[in-house]
Motif scaffolding. Sequence first.
Motif, PDB file in Angstrom:
ATOM      1  N   ASP A   3      -9.303  -6.262  -8.005  1.00 26.54           N
ATOM      2  CA  ASP A   3      -8.854  -7.118  -6.926  1.00 26.54           C
ATOM      3  C   ASP A   3      -9.231  -6.494  -5.602  1.00 26.54           C
ATOM      4  O   ASP A   3      -9.500  -5.306  -5.503  1.00 26.54           O
ATOM      5  CB  ASP A   3      -7.334  -7.288  -7.003  1.00 26.54           C
ATOM      6  CG  ASP A   3      -6.915  -8.050  -8.254  1.00 26.54           C
ATOM      7  OD1 ASP A   3      -7.696  -8.905  -8.710  1.00 26.54           O
ATOM      8  OD2 ASP A   3      -5.818  -7.776  -8.762  1.00 26.54           O
ATOM      9  N   SER A   4      -9.234  -7.338  -4.546  1.00 29.97           N
ATOM     10  CA  SER A   4      -9.443  -6.803  -3.206  1.00 29.97           C
ATOM     11  C   SER A   4      -8.228  -5.963  -2.823  1.00 29.97           C
ATOM     12  O   SER A   4      -7.120  -6.180  -3.326  1.00 29.97           O
ATOM     13  CB  SER A   4      -9.602  -7.950  -2.203  1.00 29.97           C
ATOM     14  OG  SER A   4     -10.747  -8.705  -2.498  1.00 29.97           O
ATOM     15  N   SER A   6      -4.995  -4.818  -0.904  1.00 27.21           N
ATOM     16  CA  SER A   6      -3.978  -5.569  -0.161  1.00 27.21           C
ATOM     17  C   SER A   6      -3.623  -4.871   1.135  1.00 27.21           C
ATOM     18  O   SER A   6      -3.219  -5.519   2.106  1.00 27.21           O
ATOM     19  CB  SER A   6      -2.718  -5.768  -1.011  1.00 27.21           C
ATOM     20  OG  SER A   6      -2.182  -4.513  -1.396  1.00 27.21           O
ATOM     21  N   THR A   7      -3.797  -3.534   1.168  1.00 29.03           N
ATOM     22  CA  THR A   7      -3.494  -2.761   2.368  1.00 29.03           C
ATOM     23  C   THR A   7      -4.610  -1.749   2.615  1.00 29.03           C
ATOM     24  O   THR A   7      -4.946  -0.966   1.731  1.00 29.03           O
ATOM     25  CB  THR A   7      -2.157  -2.010   2.236  1.00 29.03           C
ATOM     26  OG1 THR A   7      -1.106  -2.953   1.987  1.00 29.03           O
ATOM     27  CG2 THR A   7      -1.845  -1.237   3.512  1.00 29.03           C
ATOM     28  N   TYR A  25     -10.810  -7.698   7.930  1.00 27.34           N
ATOM     29  CA  TYR A  25      -9.669  -7.647   7.018  1.00 27.34           C
ATOM     30  C   TYR A  25      -8.563  -8.604   7.448  1.00 27.34           C
ATOM     31  O   TYR A  25      -7.946  -9.267   6.602  1.00 27.34           O
ATOM     32  CB  TYR A  25      -9.141  -6.219   6.916  1.00 27.34           C
ATOM     33  CG  TYR A  25     -10.087  -5.276   6.210  1.00 27.34           C
ATOM     34  CD1 TYR A  25     -10.599  -5.572   4.947  1.00 27.34           C
ATOM     35  CD2 TYR A  25     -10.482  -4.073   6.804  1.00 27.34           C
ATOM     36  CE1 TYR A  25     -11.469  -4.719   4.303  1.00 27.34           C
ATOM     37  CE2 TYR A  25     -11.356  -3.207   6.158  1.00 27.34           C
ATOM     38  CZ  TYR A  25     -11.846  -3.535   4.904  1.00 27.34           C
ATOM     39  OH  TYR A  25     -12.706  -2.694   4.265  1.00 27.34           O
ATOM     40  N   ILE A  30      -5.692  -9.384   4.638  1.00 26.35           N
ATOM     41  CA  ILE A  30      -5.451  -8.029   4.142  1.00 26.35           C
ATOM     42  C   ILE A  30      -4.705  -7.245   5.220  1.00 26.35           C
ATOM     43  O   ILE A  30      -5.107  -7.239   6.388  1.00 26.35           O
ATOM     44  CB  ILE A  30      -6.785  -7.328   3.800  1.00 26.35           C
ATOM     45  CG1 ILE A  30      -7.457  -8.059   2.617  1.00 26.35           C
ATOM     46  CG2 ILE A  30      -6.580  -5.855   3.474  1.00 26.35           C
ATOM     47  CD1 ILE A  30      -8.858  -7.566   2.300  1.00 26.35           C
ATOM     48  N   ARG A  31      -3.641  -6.601   4.846  1.00 20.46           N
ATOM     49  CA  ARG A  31      -2.845  -5.846   5.803  1.00 20.46           C
ATOM     50  C   ARG A  31      -3.607  -4.607   6.264  1.00 20.46           C
ATOM     51  O   ARG A  31      -4.192  -3.892   5.443  1.00 20.46           O
ATOM     52  CB  ARG A  31      -1.516  -5.421   5.177  1.00 20.46           C
ATOM     53  CG  ARG A  31      -0.601  -4.677   6.134  1.00 20.46           C
ATOM     54  CD  ARG A  31       0.676  -4.238   5.456  1.00 20.46           C
ATOM     55  NE  ARG A  31       1.539  -3.513   6.382  1.00 20.46           N
ATOM     56  CZ  ARG A  31       2.663  -2.895   6.040  1.00 20.46           C
ATOM     57  NH1 ARG A  31       3.075  -2.929   4.775  1.00 20.46           N
ATOM     58  NH2 ARG A  31       3.384  -2.256   6.940  1.00 20.46           N
ATOM     59  N   ASP A  59      -4.195   0.907  -0.400  1.00 27.30           N
ATOM     60  CA  ASP A  59      -5.200   0.794  -1.446  1.00 27.30           C
ATOM     61  C   ASP A  59      -6.527   1.438  -1.069  1.00 27.30           C
ATOM     62  O   ASP A  59      -7.234   1.973  -1.918  1.00 27.30           O
ATOM     63  CB  ASP A  59      -5.451  -0.686  -1.758  1.00 27.30           C
ATOM     64  CG  ASP A  59      -4.185  -1.402  -2.181  1.00 27.30           C
ATOM     65  OD1 ASP A  59      -3.573  -0.971  -3.176  1.00 27.30           O
ATOM     66  OD2 ASP A  59      -3.801  -2.379  -1.515  1.00 27.30           O
TER      67      ASP A  59
END
Length: 310
Positions: A3-4, A6-7, A25, A30-31, A59
Amino acid sequence: MSDSPSTVVLCGASGYIGRYLRRYYDDRGIRVRTVGRGTSSDATWSDHRSLVDVLDGSDLVVNLAGRSVSCRYNKTNADEIMSSRIQTTAHLGRALADVKTTPELWVNASTGTIYRDSRDRPMDERSGDIGSGFSVEVARAWERELFDADVAVRKVALRMSIVLGAGGGAINPIIDLARVGLGGKMGDGGQKFSWVHVADVARALDHLYDQTDISGPVNVATPFPVTNEQMMQQVRSALGRSHGLPTPAWLLQFGARVIRTEAELVLKSRWVDPQVLTGSGFEFRYPKLRSALANIASETPRGLLPVALG
């Protein structure tokens, strides 16, 4: 396929590439957490606790921090160039050792300038010849600090070539030269110009995050470098300029002193081969310079553009 993230933690987010990545981002939901020197960042380099908190549970960590190399390499500037890269990388290593949940990937900026001046063959990650001189020593120390960090995180040193894109960065002074009639070859014009569009830097980060078997040095440059003379001709063409006066090496040396930078930035022949990226299936959105320059020209206003002097 992973997955991409998230942070993402962005270190050095105030520079041209950092600002682009922040928008990239943000636009995807995306955070983004930032690390810098000012109070506007989520963590500062001088506060170890805040750095640990920002890194914990992220991540992807992308460290672009470092003083600009577009300056004269006197002792003061050279010390700042070296320390700004080594110290921030060391801070990250110590902080990552203290987090509860480590990121999947730590990407640290490096440079394709780590390779020798090359006109005879391309330099890939496996067989490229490491060069000599101040810029090379900075790159080697930078990468050594990354790979010596005692943390169980996959690490990539991003050996970036010249990054091009609208709105700033390396292209602005080149555009300005063409617009004032000095858009001819620099020096003898035969030096290789390895480059990458900023959009492909962002896409390469996605690819590296997804390809979990990739670690170590990764060259970020299109497979289609040009000579300096070809580059300047294509810049003129994109801007609708038919002619440009050449700039001999002696004049570049003089001009570099006037604007407080180093002529090496345009006279060194950089021939960087992205073997790791292309060998793992990465496809460039802008593989050829002509299409990249067309995109940049379409988003660039008329007149002279701002250029940061060293």
